[in-house]
Design an enzyme around this catalytic site. Structure first.
Site, mmCIF file in Angstrom:
data_model
loop_
_atom_site.group_PDB
_atom_site.id
_atom_site.type_symbol
_atom_site.label_atom_id
_atom_site.label_comp_id
_atom_site.label_asym_id
_atom_site.label_seq_id
_atom_site.Cartn_x
_atom_site.Cartn_y
_atom_site.Cartn_z
ATOM 1 N N CYS B 98 0.771 -1.229 -0.181
ATOM 2 C CA CYS B 98 -0.126 -0.198 0.025
ATOM 3 C C CYS B 98 0.841 1.510 -0.081
ATOM 4 C CB CYS B 98 -0.815 -0.005 1.327
ATOM 5 S SG CYS B 98 -2.009 -1.200 1.717
ATOM 6 N N CYS B 202 -36.388 -0.548 15.260
ATOM 7 C CA CYS B 202 -35.589 -0.402 16.577
ATOM 8 C C CYS B 202 -34.839 0.943 16.604
ATOM 9 C CB CYS B 202 -34.607 -1.579 16.569
ATOM 10 S SG CYS B 202 -35.350 -3.152 16.842
ATOM 11 N N ARG B 240 -22.187 -6.740 11.067
ATOM 12 C CA ARG B 240 -23.127 -6.215 12.143
ATOM 13 C C ARG B 240 -24.730 -6.104 11.617
ATOM 14 N NH1 ARG B 240 -25.467 -6.694 15.165
ATOM 15 N NH2 ARG B 240 -26.215 -5.618 17.348
ATOM 16 N N CYS B 244 -28.009 -8.375 12.828
ATOM 17 C CA CYS B 244 -29.462 -7.743 12.890
ATOM 18 C C CYS B 244 -30.395 -8.281 12.298
ATOM 19 C CB CYS B 244 -29.306 -6.272 12.490
ATOM 20 S SG CYS B 244 -29.032 -5.187 13.739
#
Lengths: 108, 283
Positions: B98, B202, B240, B244
């Site tokens: 990189c 939620c 994540r 969920c």
């Protein structure tokens, strides 16, 4: 040897004589407890850091024996009184016989 | 009597914003240097939904919050360090790392994470940071791409993101990215699974309330990749999302899928104005 082991230490660069300073240490280590089994049911061999010591100018500051229930990446924070300039030497002992060490200088 | 008691509860709920599972009023200062924006006015596109956007940091306990204030105690930084090593590691057929092109990440990567996911003109698609890293790896380095949200990829994402900490999230949602952003918005408001829950059920309508024993946050992703105490490693935002959607008892999309790329863009845009926190610490 356990992979990705890297000790990290935080010590102030300078202090006044007699000062009590806070030292923080952390070593990245899987701390495999020896209680777990892999997907085929075989016990995964225990691999932990079993001892940690810190010395200041060859005088012992702290000496810790660690147990298998201690979690990944063990972190220690403790205090030490610095009477004079010198070097803190930190040593971690791995189950497999490896020893990792690092040191930090402090000037008074 | 019963009526009075209910009125009293209602008064308590209305009187203080920081009740029960709600956000606290602490201030996040990183390494005694950078003061983070963890609460701010919601971006214009959210004007119908909420007035204030709040980082997930505010929904965690003081002990967990404190871990993130210091790079030494933030275990996510261990993984960012692994990313730093990978940054300088030469891989692939072109003999490049990189650093060969981008030099010192502390200069070249400042602010990069704040603007991803973003539109890539050449590829004519919205790209996440991980997709961009993999493009570099395959086309410029001649190396194998990393699997989406795998350890190596997350470590690199954490390392790159760490150079943007304290800068406001600012992803573009207009122009060529708009179509993808709208796709993401659709997903956000679509009810999934046997429990028929949308992200909004939620994180928009019930943030600040409890979900079982845990606090519901706004589901902001300004802190990703996130070091979670529950699994002692960095977690990617797609993983994540997957967790969920799985919890709604649905079949989920895969990390790296176009659906999750669109959702990442949309959810990140809901945090436009919050500081980049990644790698953050959550439970």
């Amino acid at each position: 040897m356990a992979s990705g082991v890297k000790p990290r230490v935080k010590v102030p660069k300078s202090a006044s004589a007699g000062d009590v300073i806070t030292i923080k240490t952390l070593i990245s280590h899987p701390m495999e407890s020896g209680q777990r089994k892999d997907s085929s049911g075989n016990t995964i061999q225990r691999s932990i850091i079993w001892r940690f010591t810190c010395d200041f100018n060859d005088q012992n500051v702290i000496d810790v024996v660690l147990a298998p229930a201690i979690s990944t990446n063990p972190y220690f924070e403790f205090e030490a009184q610095v009477p004079e300039s010198g070097e803190f030497k930190f040593t971690w002992y791995d189950d497999d016989g490896d020893v990792y060490d690092t040191s930090k200088k402090i000037s008074v | 009597m019963r009526h009075m008691a209910l009125t009293a509860i209602a008064a308590v709920l209305a009187g203080t914003a920081a009740f029960a599972g709600g956000a606290d009023d602490d201030t996040l200062i990183l390494n005694d240097e950078i003061e983070m924006v963890t609460k701010t006015a919601a971006p214009d596109h959210l004007s119908d939904a909420m007035d204030e956007i709040i980082s997930g940091w505010h929904f965690r306990s003081d002990e967990t919050q404190q871990l993130q204030t210091d790079d030494f105690e933030n275990q996510g930084m261990i993984f960012a360090d692994y990313g730093a090593e990978a940054w300088d590691t030469v891989e692939g057929s072109e003999d490049k790392s990189c650093a060969s092109c981008h030099g010192d990440a502390a200069e070249s990567m400042v602010g990069v994470a704040a603007t991803y996911p973003k539109w890539n003109d050449g590829a004519e698609e919205v790209r996440t940071l991980q997709m961009q890293v993999n493009d570099c790896r395959t086309t410029r380095m001649g190396a194998e791409p990393w699997k989406y949200d795998s350890g190596d990829a997350i470590n690199m994402e954490a390392f790159v993101t760490s150079h943007s900490r304290g800068m406001p999230v600012n992803v573009a949602i207009d122009g060529p990215a708009e179509a993808t952003w709208l796709d993401g918005k659709d997903i956000y408001y679509t009810r999934y699974g046997q429990l028929e829950l949308a992200c909004a059920s939620c994180h928009e309508q019930n943030y600040g309330n409890y979900i079982r024993a845990d606090h519901l946050s706004q589901g902001q992703i300004n802190g990703f990749p996130t070091y979670r105490l529950k699994n002692a490693k960095l977690n990617g935002v797609h993983s994540r999302f997957k967790g969920c959607i799985r919890d709604t008892r649905a079949h989920t999309f895969s990390p790296g899928s176009p659906e999750f790329v669109a959702l990442e863009l949309y959810v990140k845009s809901r945090g436009n104005g919050l500081s980049v926190e990644g790698p953050s610490v959550r439970n």
